[in-house]
Scaffold this motif. Structure first.
Motif, PDB file in Angstrom:
ATOM      1  N   LEU A   1       0.845  -1.192   0.000  1.00 46.00           N
ATOM      2  CA  LEU A   1       0.000   0.000   0.000  1.00 46.00           C
ATOM      3  C   LEU A   1       0.883   1.245   0.000  1.00 46.00           C
ATOM      4  N   HIS A   2       0.711   2.070  -1.020  1.00 42.96           N
ATOM      5  CA  HIS A   2       1.542   3.265  -1.200  1.00 42.96           C
ATOM      6  C   HIS A   2       1.121   4.402  -0.275  1.00 42.96           C
TER       7      HIS A   2
ATOM      8  N   ASN B   1       0.814   9.185  -4.249  1.00 46.01           N
ATOM      9  CA  ASN B   1       1.551   8.178  -4.989  1.00 46.01           C
ATOM     10  C   ASN B   1       0.582   7.213  -5.648  1.00 46.01           C
ATOM     11  N   VAL B   2       1.134   6.305  -6.414  1.00 49.61           N
ATOM     12  CA  VAL B   2       0.352   5.275  -7.099  1.00 49.61           C
ATOM     13  C   VAL B   2       1.078   3.947  -6.921  1.00 49.61           C
ATOM     14  N   THR B   3       0.473   2.877  -7.405  1.00 52.16           N
ATOM     15  CA  THR B   3       1.068   1.556  -7.236  1.00 52.16           C
ATOM     16  C   THR B   3       2.466   1.478  -7.846  1.00 52.16           C
TER      17      THR B   3
ATOM     18  N   SER C   1       4.854   3.350  -7.409  1.00 55.04           N
ATOM     19  CA  SER C   1       5.858   3.674  -6.391  1.00 55.04           C
ATOM     20  C   SER C   1       6.266   2.447  -5.569  1.00 55.04           C
TER      21      SER C   1
ATOM     22  N   LYS D   1       6.363  -0.655  -7.081  1.00 50.99           N
ATOM     23  CA  LYS D   1       6.639  -1.669  -8.102  1.00 50.99           C
ATOM     24  C   LYS D   1       7.964  -2.396  -7.850  1.00 50.99           C
TER      25      LYS D   1
ATOM     26  N   ASN E   1      -0.404  -5.400  -5.177  1.00 49.59           N
ATOM     27  CA  ASN E   1      -0.025  -3.999  -5.056  1.00 49.59           C
ATOM     28  C   ASN E   1      -1.307  -3.175  -5.191  1.00 49.59           C
TER      29      ASN E   1
ATOM     30  N   GLY F   1      -3.917  -0.104  -5.095  1.00 45.42           N
ATOM     31  CA  GLY F   1      -3.964   1.330  -5.288  1.00 45.42           C
ATOM     32  C   GLY F   1      -5.216   1.915  -4.657  1.00 45.42           C
ATOM     33  N   TYR F   2      -5.136   3.159  -4.296  1.00 44.19           N
ATOM     34  CA  TYR F   2      -6.289   3.893  -3.770  1.00 44.19           C
ATOM     35  C   TYR F   2      -6.057   5.373  -4.053  1.00 44.19           C
TER      36      TYR F   2
ATOM     37  N   SER G   1      -5.355   8.373  -2.922  1.00 39.20           N
ATOM     38  CA  SER G   1      -4.915   8.909  -1.637  1.00 39.20           C
ATOM     39  C   SER G   1      -5.176  10.401  -1.449  1.00 39.20           C
TER      40      SER G   1
ATOM     41  N   GLY H   1      -0.094   5.083   3.780  1.00 35.35           N
ATOM     42  CA  GLY H   1      -0.613   3.714   3.703  1.00 35.35           C
ATOM     43  C   GLY H   1      -0.656   3.043   5.062  1.00 35.35           C
TER      44      GLY H   1
END
Length: 140
Positions: free
Chosen positions: A16-17, A21-23, A25, A27, A42, A44-45, A47, A80
């Motif tokens: 969880l980032h 940010n996004v997934t 970040s 990876k 991984n 995403g949400y 944020s 996260g």
């Protein structure tokens, strides 16, 4: 992904980032964990569009599709971690371990100092406001 009937239940690592940010970040960490043989999700949400409670609710809903009985471990960065802590206010079955990377567990002094600026509110949204360290129920 299913566990064999005679073997142990599956174990899943959820990434969880942090805020803004996004997934992508996470990876690199995702690839490394896969390389070590872990099943990794991984997540995403959005944020910067949700409150901490809203993000916790969304993440919990995303976890309902995981394999029943799977032990779930977490690796989270920054916001996260706070989202997960809020999510854990309700029991989560089969909870494993959690690795916290740079958690603002006592809030963020930077967010506290910048929270009244329009540009900060625009970029970081409701969760950014909630990260302020002053008088915040998320950090008690």
């Amino acid at each position: 992904m299913t566990a064999s009937p005679s073997g142990p239940a599956a174990e899943i690592v959820v990434l969880l980032h942090g805020i803004a940010n996004v997934t992508l970040s996470m990876k690199y960490l995702e690839k490394r964990l896969h390389g070590e043989g872990f099943s990794v999700i991984n997540l995403g949400y959005p944020s910067t569009n949700l409150s901490i409670n809203g993000a916790a609710h969304l993440v919990r809903n995303q976890l309902t599709d995981l394999e029943p009985g799977a032990r779930i471990h977490f690796v989270a960065h920054s916001l996260g971690n706070i989202v997960l802590r809020q999510m854990f206010s309700e029991p989560l079955p089969n909870l494993g371990r959690m690795v916290m990377i740079a958690p603002p567990n006592r809030g963020s002094l930077t967010a506290q100092q910048l929270k009244d600026l329009k540009i900060f509110r625009w970029i970081y949204g409701p969760a950014g406001q909630q990260l302020a360290a002053d008088n915040n129920p998320f950090f008690e």
